[in-house]
Design an enzyme around this catalytic site. Structure first.
Site, PDB file in Angstrom:
ATOM      1  N   LYS A 200      17.746 -13.147 -30.720  1.00 23.74           N
ATOM      2  CA  LYS A 200      16.520 -13.251 -29.930  1.00 23.74           C
ATOM      3  C   LYS A 200      15.313 -12.780 -30.728  1.00 23.74           C
ATOM      4  O   LYS A 200      15.418 -11.922 -31.603  1.00 23.74           O
ATOM      5  CB  LYS A 200      16.643 -12.456 -28.628  1.00 23.74           C
ATOM      6  CG  LYS A 200      16.409 -10.971 -28.755  1.00 23.74           C
ATOM      7  CD  LYS A 200      16.249 -10.326 -27.380  1.00 23.74           C
ATOM      8  CE  LYS A 200      15.782  -8.885 -27.490  1.00 23.74           C
ATOM      9  NZ  LYS A 200      14.381  -8.758 -27.968  1.00 23.74           N
ATOM     10  N   ASP A 201      14.174 -13.363 -30.396  1.00 20.87           N
ATOM     11  CA  ASP A 201      12.901 -12.871 -30.923  1.00 20.87           C
ATOM     12  C   ASP A 201      12.675 -11.432 -30.479  1.00 20.87           C
ATOM     13  O   ASP A 201      13.177 -10.998 -29.433  1.00 20.87           O
ATOM     14  CB  ASP A 201      11.737 -13.717 -30.385  1.00 20.87           C
ATOM     15  CG  ASP A 201      11.488 -14.977 -31.196  1.00 20.87           C
ATOM     16  OD1 ASP A 201      11.931 -15.049 -32.352  1.00 20.87           O
ATOM     17  OD2 ASP A 201      10.830 -15.892 -30.653  1.00 20.87           O
TER      18      ASP A 201
ATOM     19  N   LYS B 201       0.823  -1.213   0.000  1.00 16.62           N
ATOM     20  CA  LYS B 201       0.000   0.000   0.000  1.00 16.62           C
ATOM     21  C   LYS B 201       0.856   1.262   0.000  1.00 16.62           C
ATOM     22  O   LYS B 201       0.404   2.329  -0.431  1.00 16.62           O
ATOM     23  CB  LYS B 201      -0.954  -0.010   1.195  1.00 16.62           C
ATOM     24  CG  LYS B 201      -0.275   0.010   2.560  1.00 16.62           C
ATOM     25  CD  LYS B 201      -1.316  -0.072   3.678  1.00 16.62           C
ATOM     26  CE  LYS B 201      -0.662  -0.062   5.053  1.00 16.62           C
ATOM     27  NZ  LYS B 201      -1.672  -0.195   6.137  1.00 16.62           N
TER      28      LYS B 201
END
Length: 414
Positions: A174-175, A99
């Site tokens: 990498k993609d 919070k």
């Protein structure tokens, strides 16, 4: 210490940092203290958050202007007992910043885990040494590139891009993080086709390249999708951690049926870390927590390129990823965005040899295509390690790259 120590940057318009710190410590643990009967205080004492450090910082006019009020800035540290939470990241983050994150004027700078708490986290499965062993590359930074423009393209296009990048000497391809499951390039087809291409390049040129495939889908489908990827022969899993959560990363990293490295992409992390006044610090989020949760690689904005982090922050991320820790292997730092060969000396100077140099346009935008772009980077890496200025290197691919993107590193000394 048996629990966790949280370090915060706070801004207090009442100008009483000690009181603000005590309010946070109580609010995130037992709620109140002074009005409790003595007997109840004794019972709850072991659960109470304890303020262990308060440090006032200099007034900052920009901060006052942004918040539209005059505040006192400070660094505080609060210790939270291990009794209060289960040893998992959702519980830890909710305890230390749940919070409180809604305050809008507090930034979680760091979390210091006790040794007892560290034992509950896997860390990288492979780490820097394990990745180097997979590639048999031990004496230089690794070079990574990215598939570009794959949305709407078919497997044939992917294979061509992958082949060119591998021939160029790239260690990992990498993609794109925005390439999801689709009809044209489905997950397993990308992997199988990619392995065919990379095996062919290895047999012809003797260079080994690994493919990091993007594992995606609904949260409760991820493990199944990751295991499908592994069964198809995936080398590395790319994962958009912050679209899912750090605990999801940990779940993947701890699974023995997913015995491959995991590359953490920072997509969405800016929503948590971009502000200097609130949120979670980049070094904690992209460094320490990713490493603890099991990332073998962490991508983050470099201090040089198009989406730059301040150098101090980028180096702090890298420090958390690579500092010695008996509980965890080291993770690769991957400073990214807008990287071209002229930045290579900066990267090696600042991050050392245990770094992944990650480029997209700096490889694909080369006049000689991705092959030329990869070769330009590899030449720049070799020259830098030999302490040779890039402009003195007689190499057509590197020369072309420096002509296009410049050579800001011409005065850099290692």
């Amino acid at each position: 210490m048996s629990g966790i120590i949280a370090t915060y940057l706070i801004h207090d318009d009442s100008h009483n940092l000690e009181k603000k710190a005590e309010q946070i410590a109580l609010g995130l643990t037992i709620g109140s203290w002074t009005h409790l009967p003595h007997l109840l205080q004794e019972q709850l004492k072991q659960h109470k958050g304890n303020v262990i450090h308060v440090e006032e910082l200099a007034e900052h006019e920009h901060t006052n202007s942004y918040l539209r009020k005059k505040v006192k800035r400070g660094i505080i540290k609060i210790e939270y007992p291990l009794l209060n939470f289960s040893p998992d990241l959702p519980a830890i983050l909710t305890t230390t910043f749940g919070k409180l994150s809604l305050d809008g004027e507090v930034k979680l700078i760091d979390l210091t885990f006790s040794d007892e708490l560290k034992k509950h986290f896997p860390g990288p499965k492979f780490g820097i040494d394990g990745i180097r062993n997979l590639l048999q590359v031990h004496d230089r930074p690794l070079l990574m590139s990215i598939f570009k423009g794959m949305i709407g393209r078919n497997i044939g296009y992917l294979k061509t891009q992958l082949r060119d990048q591998a021939i160029g000497g790239v260690d990992i391809v990498k993609d794109d993080e925005i390439l999801f499951e689709n009809a044209l390039t489905p997950l397993t087809k990308r992997i199988v086709s990619g392995k065919e291409v990379l095996q062919s390049v290895y047999e012809t040129y003797g260079h080994k390249t690994l493919y990091a495939v993007n594992v995606t889908g609904r949260t409760f489908d991820l493990k199944e999708n990751a295991k499908r990827a592994v069964q198809a022969g995936a080398d590395i899993l790319l994962f958009n951690v912050f679209a899912y959560g750090l605990d999801v990363l940990q779940s993947l990293a701890e699974d023995d049926e997913i015995p491959v490295p995991i590359m953490a992409h920072p997509a969405v992390s800016g929503a948590y870390s971009a502000s200097k006044l609130y949120g979670i610090s980049s070094p904690l989020l992209l460094g320490k927590l990713l490493r603890y949760a099991g990332a073998d690689f962490s991508l983050f904005p470099s201090p040089y390129g198009s989406v730059a982090l301040e150098k101090e922050e980028a180096l702090a991320i890298s420090k958390y990823l690579t500092e010695d820790d008996v509980f965890f292997k080291k993770s690769f730092s991957v400073p990214s965005a807008g990287i071209h060969p002229g930045f290579v000396p900066f990267i090696i100077r600042d991050f050392g040899k245990d770094v992944v140099i990650n480029a997209g346009g700096g490889i694909h935008g080369h006049p000689n295509g991705a092959q030329g772009g990869g070769k330009a980077f590899r030449t720049a890496i070799d020259a830098t390690l030999q302490n040779k200025p890039l402009h003195e290197v007689d190499d057509i691919n590197l020369h072309s790259a420096l002509q296009i993107w410049g050579n800001p590193s011409h005065e850099v000394k290692l």
